[in-house]
Design an enzyme around this catalytic site. Structure first.
Site, PDB file in Angstrom:
ATOM      1  NE  ARG A 165     -35.446  44.487  51.943  1.00  0.00           N
ATOM      2  CZ  ARG A 165     -35.120  44.851  53.176  1.00  0.00           C
ATOM      3  NH1 ARG A 165     -34.639  46.057  53.403  1.00  0.00           N
ATOM      4  NH2 ARG A 165     -35.263  44.011  54.189  1.00  0.00           N
ATOM      5  CG  ASP A 174     -33.319  41.492  51.586  1.00  0.00           C
ATOM      6  OD1 ASP A 174     -33.952  41.131  50.586  1.00  0.00           O
ATOM      7  OD2 ASP A 174     -33.565  41.069  52.730  1.00  0.00           O
TER       8      ASP A 174
END
Length: 323
Positions: free
Chosen positions: A280, A206
Site C-alpha cells: 500500500r 486501509d
C-alpha cells in the site's frame, strides 16, 4: 503438526488474541520464539464448543478467522467481542459469506453466535472487486486536471468497508456513477476543495495512506483518526507515512491512532519513496507522479494485492520505468 512462520515483519505482528481464543476452545499452539508472536507450533486436534472472548480492538482478521472455523465445531460457537470494535464491515462480510452457504448466525451487541453445520451445499459466488485497490484510481482522478476511469465488478450495495470511497472522494472532486457492474469515476472541477478534510477511518483504515497522499497532492490538510491498527500491518504505517510525506516536503504529526497533515502547496521532485515491504505504500504514493516526478523503491511489493498495478498505470498514460 505444523510450524507456521513468515517474514521478519510477520514475526513482529502480534497474534496473541487469536491464539488465546483458539487455546480456549482446545487448540494446542506453542510460541517458538517471542510470546504473543509467530512463529507458532500447532498440533492439530478436535476443537470443542465454548463461549469465548476475543479482543476486537486489534484486528478484525482474528475475528474472521474464528468465525470461519466455527461451523465445524460441535455445537457451533458463541464469540464475545471485548473492547473497541474496529473494521466492523469486515466482520459483516464474513458473516454474509457464511449466510450465503446456509450457515446460520446472529450478531447482536458484541456477541456473535454461529450454529454448527455438518454440510455445506455447493454454491457459486461472484466475488466483487476490491475497493481498497480502487482507491488508487480515485486518488489518480482527484490529482488529475481531467480524467475518467471505468472499473469493473463493483456493487452499489457493497458491504466492503472501503466502499465508502465515493463519499470521501466526492469531497476531493471525484464523481462516481454506477453503470451495471462498473463504476465510472470522473474528475469534477466544479467542486471547491476544503482546506482541511477530517475523517474517522475506524471502519476502513486501509484507506488512510491513499487519502493522506491525495490530500498532500491537492495541497490541502487532513486529520485522519481511527488508525490504531495501522502500526501492526505490513509495516508501521503511520510512522512510514510520516517519514515519506516529510521527505516530500509535508508537515505531519502522528499519534497512536491519528495522522494530521498540514496544508502545503509544494512537492519536492525526484524523491525516493521507501515502501517498507508494504504494497500500500507503493500504490498510495504512485499517483503523486501526476504532480511531480517520483521514485518508488522496491515496486514489486504490489504483487501482494495488485500484481498488474504498474501495467495498468502504463495503460492509463503514466510513464513508468522499473529498474
Amino acid at each position: 503438526e505444523i510450524v507456521l512462520k513468515g517474514s521478519k515483519r510477520m514475526h513482529e505482528r502480534p497474534i496473541y488474541p487469536l491464539v488465546d481464543c483458539l487455546r480456549t476452545i482446545g487448540a494446542d499452539i506453542t510460541y517458538l520464539e517471542k510470546t504473543g508472536f509467530p512463529p507458532l507450533k500447532i498440533k492439530g486436534k478436535k476443537l470443542n464448543f465454548k463461549s469465548v472472548q476475543i479482543s476486537s480492538g486489534l484486528s478484525s482478521q482474528f475475528i474472521s478467522a474464528i468465525l470461519l472455523i466455527a461451523p465445524i465445531l460441535v455445537g457451533g460457537l458463541e464469540l464475545k467481542l471485548k473492547g473497541e470494535l474496529i473494521s466492523k464491515p469486515y466482520i459483516r462480510m464474513t458473516l454474509s459469506i457464511l449466510d450465503s452457504l446456509g450457515i446460520k448466525s446472529s450478531f447482536k451487541n458484541k456477541s456473535i453466535i454461529i450454529e454448527n453445520s455438518n454440510e455445506i451445499s455447493k454454491k457459486n459466488i461472484s466475488v466483487e472487486s476490491d475497493w481498497s485497490s480502487a482507491s488508487y484510481w480515485y486518488s489518480i482522478v482527484s490529482l488529475s486536471e481531467k480524467a475518467q476511469v471505468n472499473l469493473e465488478k463493483f456493487d452499489k450495495k457493497s458491504i466492503q468497508g472501503d466502499s465508502i470511497l465515493p463519499n470521501f472522494y466526492k469531497i476531493l472532486g471525484v464523481d462516481t456513477e454506477f453503470v451495471g457492474n462498473e463504476i465510472r469515476i470522473t474528475k469534477n472541477n466544479d467542486i471547491k476543495l476544503p482546506r482541511n478534510l477530517n475523517l474517522n477511518l475506524i471502519d476502513c483504515p486501509d484507506l488512510a495512506q491513499t487519502i493522506a497522499v491525495s490530500c498532500f497532492g491537492l495541497g490541502i490538510g487532513c486529520l485522519l483518526e481511527g488508525l490504531q491498527t495501522l502500526n501492526i500491518k505490513e509495516t508501521k504505517r503511520l510512522i512510514a507515512l510520516e517519514n515519506e510525506l516529510k521527505k516530500l516536503g509535508a508537515k505531519v504529526d502522528i499519534t497512536n491512532n491519528s495522522l494530521k497533515l498540514f496544508e502545503s502547496k509544494k512537492i519536492k521532485k525526484n524523491i525516493i519513496i521507501k515502501t517498507y515491504q508494504d504494497h500500500r505504500m507503493a500504490m498510495a504514493f504512485a499517483p503523486l507522479g501526476i504532480k511531480s516526478p517520483i521514485l518508488i523503491e522496491n515496486p514489486k511489493v504490489v504483487i501482494k494485492s495488485y500484481p498488474n498495478f504498474w501495467k495498468d498505470l502504463n495503460k492509463a498514460g503514466f510513464r513508468t520505468k522499473i529498474i
